[in-house]
Design an enzyme around this catalytic site. Structure first.
Site, mmCIF file in Angstrom:
data_model
loop_
_atom_site.group_PDB
_atom_site.id
_atom_site.type_symbol
_atom_site.label_atom_id
_atom_site.label_comp_id
_atom_site.label_asym_id
_atom_site.label_seq_id
_atom_site.Cartn_x
_atom_site.Cartn_y
_atom_site.Cartn_z
ATOM 1 N N SER A 89 0.845 -1.197 0.000
ATOM 2 C CA SER A 89 0.000 0.000 0.000
ATOM 3 C C SER A 89 0.884 1.253 0.000
ATOM 4 C CB SER A 89 -0.940 -0.003 1.204
ATOM 5 O OG SER A 89 -0.236 -0.306 2.387
ATOM 6 N N LYS A 157 4.524 -11.313 3.272
ATOM 7 C CA LYS A 157 3.106 -11.534 2.968
ATOM 8 C C LYS A 157 2.974 -11.627 1.457
ATOM 9 C CE LYS A 157 -0.217 -8.186 3.379
ATOM 10 N NZ LYS A 157 -0.707 -8.097 1.982
ATOM 11 N N GLU A 227 -9.402 -9.403 3.510
ATOM 12 C CA GLU A 227 -9.669 -8.004 3.162
ATOM 13 C C GLU A 227 -11.031 -7.861 2.475
ATOM 14 O OE1 GLU A 227 -6.459 -5.847 1.327
ATOM 15 O OE2 GLU A 227 -7.738 -4.125 0.865
HETATM 16 O O1 KIV Z 1 -0.440 -3.427 1.619
HETATM 17 C C1 KIV Z 1 -1.138 -3.363 2.641
HETATM 18 O O2 KIV Z 1 -1.153 -2.367 3.351
HETATM 19 C C2 KIV Z 1 -1.962 -4.521 2.960
HETATM 20 C C3 KIV Z 1 -2.935 -4.375 4.086
HETATM 21 C C4 KIV Z 1 -4.081 -3.570 3.643
HETATM 22 C C5 KIV Z 1 -3.350 -5.680 4.620
HETATM 23 O O3 KIV Z 1 -1.872 -5.513 2.325
#
Ligand code: KIV
Length: 358
Positions: A89, A157, A227
């Site tokens: 993000s 992640k 999400e």
């Molecule tokens: O990139 C991010 O901030 C995310 C969160 C919204 C979980 O993947």
């Protein structure tokens, strides 16, 4: 006897100074300079997967916040947040792109390193950005290794749950790297999702959320982000899984929650340039308004000359040195500079190094 005592004192001093220099080079603790710095943090306090598992077992919600730089990381650390996610993000909230797609591994690594310097306690999770893990499990493992080795993260992640993604998640875990999954709205897939759309709103989509999360668990993920899915789909997924679910726009029935730093602080809110805050996001304050006001006040004070005043002009020069300095300037033929120094020290900053005062 005296010489033995002196020797052991010197040895102790050397040990202390060596230790101090080691601490400095090991961490973000700056020397005692005019810029100050954060208090030393205990590296043994790092949140681990075992801590998260225990929390989950006790039914205590896990807290997750994104961070992209050193100051946000320090704040998150001080607040005692469990997990700090360096999310892709960053592409949107830091780099100003419309999607998460453009951010590169090298850009993510810069964010990861800055966060790792600031957040000593939370578990650090770094996102694998779009284009860095989809081609093969080898590519996924190589990128994950970089995120840990070069970015200083503890885990990675990745988004999605297609068979190749599950295989990649498994390969990364087998390489010894903890993986957080991410299902529901997966922003890197907006091309196929048709935009930032909530998921799990019909039978097939809802079942897919649960099955994908289960497959990620099976692959060895330590938790899964849910999400933008309906609360009951999140509740079913949380119940079906043994690992914690971390919700964002997924309601209260998750094992933990995550929000984007800038969103929860109301940071990107300017009356003439408000970025959309997602519907699910609670703004805990309106930092954007405070920032706007502070910048306007600063501009005003610099413009009208009231900043910096005496209290923000701390460095003094003694009367003797001032006089010496002025005469050196004059010797150098810099009479105008000497006059300016003399006049300005007198007029605006009483007791701040004007000739004749200490
Ligand atoms: O990139 C991010 O901030 C995310 C969160 C919204 C979980 O993947």
């Amino acid at each position: 006897m005296a010489s033995i005592l002196r020797k052991s004192k010197v040895a102790a001093m050397i040990r202390t100074s060596t230790l101090q220099s080691q601490i400095r080079s090991m961490s973000n603790i700056p020397e005692n300079t005019v810029y100050g710095g954060p208090k030393p943090q205990n590296p043994n306090q790092r949140v681990t997967l075992a801590n998260l598992r225990q929390k989950h077992k006790r039914g205590e919600p896990i807290t997750v916040v994104t961070a992209y730089d050193y100051p946000s990381a320090v704040h998150i650390d001080m607040a005692g947040i469990d997990v700090c996610l360096v999310g892709d993000s960053a592409s949107m909230v830091v780099h100003g792109h419309d999607t998460t797609l453009p951010i590169t591994v090298d850009e993510m690594l810069v964010h990861c390193r800055a966060v790792a310097r600031g957040a000593k306690r939370p578990l650090l999770v770094g996102d694998l950005p779009f284009g860095s893990y989809e081609s093969s499990s080898d590519q996924a493992v190589n990128t994950a290794v970089r995120i840990l080795k070069e970015g200083g993260m503890d885990a990675i992640k990745l988004e999605g749950g297609s068979p190749s993604r599950i295989t990649a998640a498994k390969a990364i875990v087998e390489a010894g790297i903890a993986v957080m999954g991410h299902v529901g709205l997966t922003p890197q897939a907006i091309s196929v999702l048709g935009g930032f759309r909530p998921q799990g709103r019909n039978v097939a989509s809802a079942v897919k959320v649960v099955q994908t999360a289960l497959a990620l668990q099976e692959a060895g993920c330590f938790s899964v982000v849910l999400e933008c899915v309906p609360a009951l789909v999140a509740a079913a997924t949380t119940s079906a899984l043994q690992i914690p679910t971390i919700g964002i726009g997924a309601g209260p029935f998750c094992s933990g929650q995550v929000l984007v730093y800038h969103d929860l602080l109301g940071m990107l809110q300017h009356p003439h340039h408000a970025k959309v805050t997602p519907k699910f996001c609670k703004q805990y304050c309106q930092v954007g308004e405070i920032i706007d006001k502070a910048l306007l006040d600063y501009k005003e004070e610099v413009t009208n000359g009231s900043f910096p005043g005496p209290s923000h002009t701390p460095y003094k020069i003694s009367a003797d040195d001032t006089n010496g300095f002025l005469s050196e300037l004059r010797k150098l033929g810099l009479d105008k500079a000497a006059d300016a120094a003399e006049k300005n020290a007198d007029s605006r900053l009483p007791n701040q190094g004007n000739p004749g005062s200490e």
